[in-house]
Scaffold this active site. Structure first.
Site, short mmCIF file in Angstrom:
data_model
loop_
_atom_site.label_atom_id
_atom_site.label_comp_id
_atom_site.label_asym_id
_atom_site.label_seq_id
_atom_site.Cartn_x
_atom_site.Cartn_y
_atom_site.Cartn_z
N HIS A 9 0.81 -1.22 0.00
CA HIS A 9 0.00 0.00 0.00
C HIS A 9 0.84 1.26 0.00
O HIS A 9 0.61 2.16 -0.80
CB HIS A 9 -0.94 0.00 1.21
CG HIS A 9 -1.96 1.08 1.13
ND1 HIS A 9 -1.71 2.38 1.53
CD2 HIS A 9 -3.24 1.07 0.67
CE1 HIS A 9 -2.79 3.11 1.32
NE2 HIS A 9 -3.74 2.34 0.81
N LEU A 70 -2.58 -8.07 3.85
CA LEU A 70 -3.08 -9.15 4.69
C LEU A 70 -4.28 -9.85 4.06
O LEU A 70 -4.48 -11.05 4.26
CB LEU A 70 -3.47 -8.63 6.07
CG LEU A 70 -2.31 -8.40 7.02
CD1 LEU A 70 -2.81 -7.85 8.35
CD2 LEU A 70 -1.52 -9.68 7.24
N ALA A 71 -5.08 -9.11 3.32
CA ALA A 71 -6.27 -9.70 2.71
C ALA A 71 -6.55 -8.99 1.39
O ALA A 71 -6.08 -7.89 1.15
CB ALA A 71 -7.47 -9.56 3.65
N GLY A 73 -8.58 -6.85 -0.70
CA GLY A 73 -9.62 -5.84 -0.60
C GLY A 73 -9.85 -5.19 -1.94
O GLY A 73 -9.45 -5.71 -3.00
N HIS A 75 -8.49 -2.61 -3.37
CA HIS A 75 -7.31 -2.27 -4.16
C HIS A 75 -6.87 -3.45 -5.02
O HIS A 75 -6.59 -3.30 -6.20
CB HIS A 75 -6.14 -1.85 -3.26
CG HIS A 75 -6.35 -0.54 -2.58
ND1 HIS A 75 -6.74 0.61 -3.24
CD2 HIS A 75 -6.20 -0.18 -1.29
CE1 HIS A 75 -6.83 1.60 -2.39
NE2 HIS A 75 -6.51 1.15 -1.19
#
Length: 119
Positions: A9, A70-71, A73, A75
């Site tokens: 990110h 982590l997961a 999403g 993005h």
């Protein structure tokens, strides 16, 4: 040449990227022949398109984009495929693959559980 882009990110604080730099070094230690780069969605450079352009410029024939999230999403589901579609149009000879989100791999979850329990 195989290129791996560790895509995260990004943050305003440059110290935030230190673990990603350590991950890059760990990957390079295991695959010294690979071109391993970092890329960021926002706040930091290079961006994902810039990292793909740089990999192509040094002769990469294929690029694996590894989302260091982590997961999965919005993005990863929406933004990244659009960026990769544009990159593929700019570099039609380059094979670009989006890998699964790192944080959803069972071995990563197991390693995190071990750290939690050791604390």
């Amino acid at each position: 040449m195989h290129s791996i882009i560790l895509f995260a990110h990004g943050a305003r604080d440059p110290e935030w990227a230190r673990p990603l730099q350590r991950l890059r070094e760990a990957v390079l230690a295991r695959r010294p022949e690979a071109d391993v780069r970092l890329a960021f969605l926002e706040f930091m450079t290079p961006s994902l398109p810039e990292a793909i352009d740089a990999a192509a410029a040094v002769g990469a024939t294929d690029v694996a984009v590894v989302p260091v999230f982590l997961a999965q999403g919005g993005h990863v589901r929406r933004d990244v495929p659009a960026m990769l579609e544009t990159a593929c149009a700019r570099h039609p000879a380059l094979e670009i693959r989006l890998q699964p989100v790192l944080g959803e791999a069972q071995s990563v979850l197991d390693a995190m559980a071990e750290v939690v329990l050791a604390g």
